[in-house]
Every structure is written in C-alpha cells, then in structure tokens.
Design an enzyme around this catalytic site. Structure first.
Site, mmCIF file in Angstrom:
data_model
loop_
_atom_site.group_PDB
_atom_site.id
_atom_site.type_symbol
_atom_site.label_atom_id
_atom_site.label_comp_id
_atom_site.label_asym_id
_atom_site.label_seq_id
_atom_site.Cartn_x
_atom_site.Cartn_y
_atom_site.Cartn_z
ATOM 1 N N GLY A 31 21.838 21.062 82.028
ATOM 2 C CA GLY A 31 22.566 20.471 80.907
ATOM 3 C C GLY A 31 21.978 20.932 79.581
ATOM 4 O O GLY A 31 21.030 21.727 79.542
ATOM 5 N N PHE A 32 22.546 20.397 78.531
ATOM 6 C CA PHE A 32 22.135 20.787 77.175
ATOM 7 C C PHE A 32 20.648 20.470 76.929
ATOM 8 O O PHE A 32 19.840 21.381 76.692
ATOM 9 C CB PHE A 32 23.061 20.057 76.187
ATOM 10 C CG PHE A 32 22.527 19.895 74.807
ATOM 11 C CD1 PHE A 32 22.090 20.995 74.069
ATOM 12 C CD2 PHE A 32 22.471 18.629 74.215
ATOM 13 C CE1 PHE A 32 21.603 20.841 72.786
ATOM 14 C CE2 PHE A 32 21.995 18.465 72.926
ATOM 15 C CZ PHE A 32 21.551 19.574 72.220
ATOM 16 N N ILE A 33 20.257 19.220 77.062
ATOM 17 C CA ILE A 33 18.856 18.858 76.775
ATOM 18 C C ILE A 33 17.947 19.328 77.907
ATOM 19 O O ILE A 33 16.863 19.871 77.669
ATOM 20 C CB ILE A 33 18.717 17.335 76.556
ATOM 21 C CG1 ILE A 33 19.619 16.884 75.397
ATOM 22 C CG2 ILE A 33 17.256 16.959 76.267
ATOM 23 C CD1 ILE A 33 19.667 15.384 75.161
ATOM 24 N N ASP A 38 20.783 20.228 89.641
ATOM 25 C CA ASP A 38 21.976 19.960 88.826
ATOM 26 C C ASP A 38 23.202 20.235 89.684
ATOM 27 O O ASP A 38 23.200 21.182 90.475
ATOM 28 C CB ASP A 38 21.974 20.895 87.605
ATOM 29 C CG ASP A 38 22.818 20.346 86.468
ATOM 30 O OD1 ASP A 38 22.278 20.125 85.368
ATOM 31 O OD2 ASP A 38 24.030 20.137 86.670
ATOM 32 N N GLY A 70 26.639 20.082 83.453
ATOM 33 C CA GLY A 70 25.675 21.141 83.166
ATOM 34 C C GLY A 70 26.362 22.498 83.358
ATOM 35 O O GLY A 70 27.412 22.584 83.996
ATOM 36 N N LEU A 95 17.035 13.394 83.806
ATOM 37 C CA LEU A 95 18.040 13.529 82.740
ATOM 38 C C LEU A 95 19.460 13.570 83.290
ATOM 39 O O LEU A 95 20.417 13.487 82.520
ATOM 40 C CB LEU A 95 17.787 14.821 81.927
ATOM 41 C CG LEU A 95 16.784 14.745 80.766
ATOM 42 C CD1 LEU A 95 15.385 14.427 81.251
ATOM 43 C CD2 LEU A 95 16.777 16.041 79.974
ATOM 44 N N TYR A 122 28.910 1.938 80.169
ATOM 45 C CA TYR A 122 27.896 2.997 80.104
ATOM 46 C C TYR A 122 26.569 2.418 79.599
ATOM 47 O O TYR A 122 25.494 2.700 80.139
ATOM 48 C CB TYR A 122 28.373 4.118 79.167
ATOM 49 C CG TYR A 122 27.343 5.178 78.898
ATOM 50 C CD1 TYR A 122 27.082 6.173 79.833
ATOM 51 C CD2 TYR A 122 26.617 5.192 77.704
ATOM 52 C CE1 TYR A 122 26.125 7.152 79.581
ATOM 53 C CE2 TYR A 122 25.670 6.164 77.449
ATOM 54 C CZ TYR A 122 25.429 7.139 78.389
ATOM 55 O OH TYR A 122 24.476 8.103 78.153
ATOM 56 N N LYS A 163 22.961 2.300 81.623
ATOM 57 C CA LYS A 163 21.693 2.794 81.087
ATOM 58 C C LYS A 163 20.648 1.668 81.069
ATOM 59 O O LYS A 163 19.454 1.906 81.266
ATOM 60 C CB LYS A 163 21.901 3.382 79.683
ATOM 61 C CG LYS A 163 22.504 4.772 79.725
ATOM 62 C CD LYS A 163 21.500 5.745 80.345
ATOM 63 C CE LYS A 163 22.037 7.128 80.527
ATOM 64 N NZ LYS A 163 21.101 8.021 81.260
#
Ligand code: UDP
Length: 321
Positions: free
Chosen positions: A10-12, A31, A36, A76, A149, A153
């Site tokens: 993914g991005f981060i 992943d 991603g 993540l 969401y 979390k």
C-alpha cells in the site's frame, strides 16, 4: 532484523518497507493487492533482503507463517479511504476486525512486537483545537459506514492494548492523521492525489461540501520514520500516539494551493456530500492533532510544508506514464 509489514504494497506500507530496507533490515510484505499496488513494490522484487507474499491477513495459515519468521510486525493492512468504506462496508469490517484479530493472535503466539496503525477517525466529530490521545470520541450512528470504520479501528486499538495488558505482548498504537505523498492513489477518495490529477487534466476540482472543512496533511516520509522509532522504544509499548501535521488548511484553500502549484486553469466545483458519497453522509469539520506525546518520546516533527508535499505529488503525477 526480519520485519513483517502487513499491507506493505500500500501507500504507507511500501514507504515503510523502503525505510526499513535502507536501515539494513530484511522485510517481508504480505498484501492481497486489494488496494495495495504491485507497482509500489516492483522496485524491491528480486532483492535478497525482500520477500513479497501475495495473501490475505484473513488467512490464518499464511499469517502464521509470515509472523513466525518475523522479529517485529507493522500491521498496516486495512480497508482505508472513505470512498472504499462507504462502497464496501462488509468487506472493510472483515479486514479491519477479523484480519487484526488474526494478526494479534499469531504475534502473541510467537511473542512478536506489533505496531498497529489506527486512525484519526477514532475522534469522530470531536473538533477540538488539538486532539489529544486521551480526548473523547464523538461518533454518529454505527449504521453509517464512516462511523463503523471508526468502531473497527477502536476494536484494533482495544486488541493491541489488551494483548499488552493481559499477555505482556509489546504493542504500540498509532493514530494516523491525513498522510500524503507519492504513491497515494485518489481511487478511494484521498483528496490530494485527486485534486492534483484533476488540475493536471484541466478538469474541475471537486470540493465536497462548502470546502470550509479543515485537515492537516503530513508527509509520508515523516510518518514512516516515526513508526520505525516507536516499535523499538519500550516506553511506547501499551500506549497510543497521534502522528500528523498541525498545519491546518481548509479543503477550499487546498484546491487553491493545487491550482497555483500546477498552474492549472481548472475551475473549482462544489459537490454536495450526498452526491459525493451517500445520503446522510457526515464529514469531520476539523481535524488537528496534538502530537506532543510522540514529540516528547521520539522527537517527532513534520519536515515538509503542505506546499512542498503538494509539489512532490505533482512531480510524481507529471512523470507518470
Ligand atoms: N474531499 C473533497 N474532494 C474530493 C475528495 C475529498 O473535497 O475529491 C474532501 C473530503 O470530503 C474531506 C477532505 O477532502 O473533507 C479529506 O478527504 P480524504 O478522503 O482525503 O480524507 P479524510 O476524509 O479521511 O480526512
């Protein structure tokens, strides 16, 4: 050390993998490429210190295998992006709740430290000047996707905290505020890559609502360095940390910044929320973090201004094929 990054394509996650490899660690990424992208880790494939496992965190056997070989886990993998959550609420809940349960269960089996990325969505509609880690959550109905969401979390956070408290597993919780930079896709709602793409194509820049809502955008490079420091600091274990920038900007101002930096003639188009997302959608009017806890422990300090970050995103999109 061998480090596992769930959601590492993914991005981060992919920026974190780059960061860890540059510091001499070996990295395993798991992943399922649902959000991603292969392109994010393509430059790492074939390196002897890097392994990519195409698989889901919902598969306990695969997770058992990768966790058993790791000395630290960055968890993540998650369904992220307001648009994705609204469009696929069930899939998002399964990934964010059951997936995390599996990751924590396996980490506990092998006694492996885990850092889990939570979200500023935890605070919901709390619009304090500076949101501190102990501040209250103000949420709407759990029947609205956005708040479900936030609940998912919160369960991730409770799992991390309880494994630390009851089992002594070293865990760290990080609440990420808006994080931006190259590789972030606008496909799931993220505003900066969307505005830049619209401006570069000369299309209208779509500001949702009246554009008065504010956010603080932090450079992804600053975030991943902080994640790496936090997991290894024993004083971070069993605790929660905000990470983000405190440079507050309204979304209408952001549109102007993008127009100026791209030199685009794009017009700004205001789109009502119910048209952009769904009927009854509630946005956060404001979201500014207090990051003094991370500053005190690891010296966390954002290094790039909003304009500098926007320039990096423009540069990336201009050079994309
Ligand atoms: N937003 C917008 N236009 C877009 C995408 C997003 O005006 O094309 C707004 C969105 O409604 C929110 C802000 O930009 O107020 C940040 O949205 P993003 O999805 O990037 O992050 P989050 O809502 O999680 O802060």
């Amino acid at each position: 050390m061998n480090i596992l990054v769930t959601g590492g394509a993914g991005f981060i996650g992919s920026h974190l993998a780059d960061h860890l490899l540059a510091r001499g660690h070996t990295v395993t990424v798991i992943d399922d490429l649902s959000t991603g992208r292969h392109a994010n880790i393509e430059h790492l494939l074939g390196r002897p210190d890097f392994e990519f496992v195409l698989g889901s965190i919902l598969n306990p056997d695969v997770v058992d295998d990768v966790v058993s070989r790791a000395e630290g886990v960055f968890h993540l993998a998650a369904a992220v992006g307001v648009q994705l959550i609204v469009d696929h609420p069930l899939r998002s809940l399964a990934t964010n709740i059951r997936g995390s349960e599996i990751v924590f269960e396996k980490a506990n089996k092998y006694g492996t430290p885990v850092l889990v990325t939570s979200s500023s969505e935890i605070y919901g509609k709390n619009r304090s000047d500076r949101l501190g880690e102990d501040d209250d959550r103000i949420l709407g109905s759990p029947l609205k996707s956005r708040w479900s969401y936030s609940e998912a979390k919160a369960i991730d956070e409770i799992l991390a905290y309880t494994y630390w408290k009851e089992k002594g597993l070293p865990t760290v919780i990080v609440r990420l505020f808006n994080t931006v930079g190259p590789r972030q896709t606008g496909a799931y709602g993220m505003v900066v890559p969307r505005f830049v793409a619209q401006a570069l194509r000369g299309e209208p820049i779509t500001v949702f609502g009246d554009g008065a809502q504010t956010r603080c955008f932090c450079y992804v490079g600053d975030i991943v360095s902080a994640l790496a420091l936090l997991i290894t600091d024993p004083d971070a274990h069993g605790r929660v940390f905000n990470l983000g920038s405190a440079e507050e900007v309204s979304i209408a101002e952001l549109a102007e910044v993008v127009r100026e930096e791209t030199g685009s003639a794009s017009k700004v188009r205001f789109v009502p929320y119910e048209q952009a997302y769904e009927e009854g959608f509630e946005d956060m009017a404001r979201r500014v973090p207090d990051t003094s806890r991370a500053h005190d422990l690891i010296g966390f300090e954002p290094s790039l201004s909003l304009r500098e970050i926007v320039r990096l995103v423009i540069e990336e999109q201009r050079s994309a094929p």
